[in-house]
Design an enzyme around this catalytic site. Sequence first.
Site, short mmCIF file in Angstrom:
data_model
loop_
_atom_site.label_atom_id
_atom_site.label_comp_id
_atom_site.label_asym_id
_atom_site.label_seq_id
_atom_site.Cartn_x
_atom_site.Cartn_y
_atom_site.Cartn_z
N ALA A 128 0.84 -1.21 0.00
CA ALA A 128 0.00 0.00 0.00
C ALA A 128 0.87 1.25 0.00
CB ALA A 128 -0.93 0.00 1.22
N GLY A 129 1.19 1.71 -1.21
CA GLY A 129 1.98 2.93 -1.37
C GLY A 129 1.07 4.01 -1.92
N ASP A 238 -2.01 16.78 2.70
CA ASP A 238 -2.31 18.11 2.14
C ASP A 238 -1.49 19.18 2.84
OD1 ASP A 238 -4.20 17.10 0.42
OD2 ASP A 238 -5.94 17.70 1.61
N GLY A 338 30.40 19.29 -15.08
CA GLY A 338 31.07 18.29 -15.92
C GLY A 338 31.62 17.14 -15.09
N GLU A 362 5.70 11.04 -0.12
CA GLU A 362 4.45 11.77 0.17
C GLU A 362 3.54 11.83 -1.06
OE1 GLU A 362 4.47 15.05 2.85
OE2 GLU A 362 6.27 14.34 3.84
N1 COS Z 1 -8.98 15.55 2.40
C1 COS Z 1 -10.08 15.06 3.00
N2 COS Z 1 -10.69 13.92 2.57
C2 COS Z 1 -10.18 13.29 1.51
C3 COS Z 1 -9.04 13.75 0.84
C4 COS Z 1 -8.44 14.93 1.32
N3 COS Z 1 -7.35 15.45 0.74
N4 COS Z 1 -8.76 12.92 -0.18
C5 COS Z 1 -9.70 11.95 -0.16
N5 COS Z 1 -10.55 12.19 0.87
C6 COS Z 1 -11.73 11.39 1.23
C7 COS Z 1 -12.67 11.27 0.05
O1 COS Z 1 -13.58 12.37 0.01
C8 COS Z 1 -13.39 9.96 0.35
O2 COS Z 1 -14.36 10.21 1.36
P1 COS Z 1 -15.80 9.46 1.29
O3 COS Z 1 -15.51 8.06 1.70
O4 COS Z 1 -16.64 10.21 2.24
O5 COS Z 1 -16.26 9.56 -0.14
C9 COS Z 1 -12.28 9.13 1.00
O6 COS Z 1 -11.30 10.06 1.51
C10 COS Z 1 -11.63 8.19 0.00
O7 COS Z 1 -11.14 8.98 -1.08
P2 COS Z 1 -10.81 8.40 -2.52
O8 COS Z 1 -11.95 7.50 -2.95
O9 COS Z 1 -10.40 9.51 -3.40
O10 COS Z 1 -9.58 7.45 -2.17
P3 COS Z 1 -8.65 6.56 -3.10
O11 COS Z 1 -8.47 5.26 -2.42
O12 COS Z 1 -9.16 6.57 -4.52
O13 COS Z 1 -7.22 7.30 -3.02
C11 COS Z 1 -5.48 8.87 -3.54
C12 COS Z 1 -6.99 8.57 -3.42
C13 COS Z 1 -4.79 8.11 -4.66
C14 COS Z 1 -5.37 10.35 -3.80
C15 COS Z 1 -4.79 8.53 -2.18
O14 COS Z 1 -4.76 7.16 -1.96
C16 COS Z 1 -3.38 9.07 -2.09
O15 COS Z 1 -3.14 10.25 -1.81
N6 COS Z 1 -2.38 8.18 -2.30
C17 COS Z 1 -1.00 8.53 -2.11
C18 COS Z 1 -0.63 8.27 -0.71
C19 COS Z 1 0.71 8.81 -0.40
O16 COS Z 1 0.98 9.99 -0.54
N7 COS Z 1 1.58 7.93 0.06
C20 COS Z 1 2.89 8.31 0.42
C21 COS Z 1 3.23 7.74 1.74
S1 COS Z 1 2.85 8.71 3.06
S2 COS Z 1 4.55 9.59 3.42
#
Ligand code: COS
Length: 385
Positions: A128-129, A238, A338, A362
């Site tokens: 899970a990355g 964020d 270089g 991140e």
């Molecule tokens: N702020 C608040 N809520 C958020 C959010 C945010 N920035 N992003 C998503 N959510 C909420 C969504 O609204 C959704 O809520 P509901 O269940 O009420 O609908 C829920 O979280 C799930 O969101 P989503 O369906 O978009 O999730 P996904 O599994 O599709 O994942 C990404 C979205 C790919 C953007 C996410 O998994 C991600 O950021 N991955 C990267 C993780 C990362 O940075 N890893 C690095 C390691 S940590 S150092």
Amino acid sequence: MDFDLTEEQLMIRELCQQIAEEKMKPMREHYDTSHEFPHDIVKAFADADLFGIMIPEEYGGMGGGVMDLCVCVEELCKVDSGTALSLFATGLGLDPILISGSHEQKAKYLPRIAQGTLAAFGLTEAGAGSDASGIQTTAVKDGDEYILNGTKQWITNGGEAEIYTVIAMTNKAKGARGASAFIVEKGTPGFEFGKKEDKMGIRGSATCELIFTDCRIPAENLIAREGMGFIVAMKTLDMSRPGVAAQALGVAAGALEIATQYTRERVQFGKPISANQGVQFMLADMATQVEAARALVYRVARYIDSGAKDISKFSAMVKLYASDVAMKVTTDAVQLLGGYGYMKEYPVEKMMRDAKITQIYEGTNQIQREVIGLSLIKEAAAAKR
Ligand code: COS
């Protein structure tokens, strides 16, 4: 350019410049080569109260914001983003408590962090990355405790930090809505550290596995409510991604400075190589990209500090842009130096290795593009309604 920094920000910048010059620069090569953890540099950050930048005054911090942290991170990373990482990875570990913790949790943990106790954030796992909601670590409620089982991977400050914010599933069937966030302290029985990673860059930082085996933690260590863990994690990212952007900006600015100086000193064909238009064009592009990255970093940081809610898109943009700039500018710096650039005698090859991680951690830059793209589509759909 003048970015109207406040008195406090100017003070932070000057303090960080001094620490970077006096403490970090002399040790940069040592930590890159030895891969040891830089306890003396961490102490210098703690002595200067840098760990408290974003912690509210009532919990023993400076009461600053993302902008203050970015000013600090940029200056430190101009010299060495590897050893500087202990500081802002602590910020990442701290953010879940800062954003969603209770008063009791803040009162218990924030003063310790403000004084220099390291923290870390445990989200990523082997499987899970980018797919952060695919985590397998579980937390099962048992009376007034939770029992954690699972392994976290690639955790910055892992093994060195005392305080960990960890995301685990309390209800796997609910997917992202079944994740919860917890605070776990080092030394808790059942919490051990696994492999210390050997990395391409940022070698003055610790990256390690966290292993939980029937690890019991008090139920009061749950952050927010059960099921809020994924949202706590997303809000944390964020808030912290501009810090990665500031890291990237610092690395790029540091490499540009060295490259500019070198081109004035390196003589070929009887003149400094800076006299060649081809070299000037490269420096011009590098400097323009650095200034654009800085403008975006500062603007987004201030936007977040203003209390704006719609920050995900901008936070992703600034991390994406600044990290791509860092990779481009450090690669060009190596090119301008270089053969010397390719040797360990000059720090630009290290800066190029250090820059790479900013495009990956991140959230990879592909994930940032996804966040930005989905935000645009949602905004367009909302505008049509
Ligand atoms: N702020 C608040 N809520 C958020 C959010 C945010 N920035 N992003 C998503 N959510 C909420 C969504 O609204 C959704 O809520 P509901 O269940 O009420 O609908 C829920 O979280 C799930 O969101 P989503 O369906 O978009 O999730 P996904 O599994 O599709 O994942 C990404 C979205 C790919 C953007 C996410 O998994 C991600 O950021 N991955 C990267 C993780 C990362 O940075 N890893 C690095 C390691 S940590 S150092």
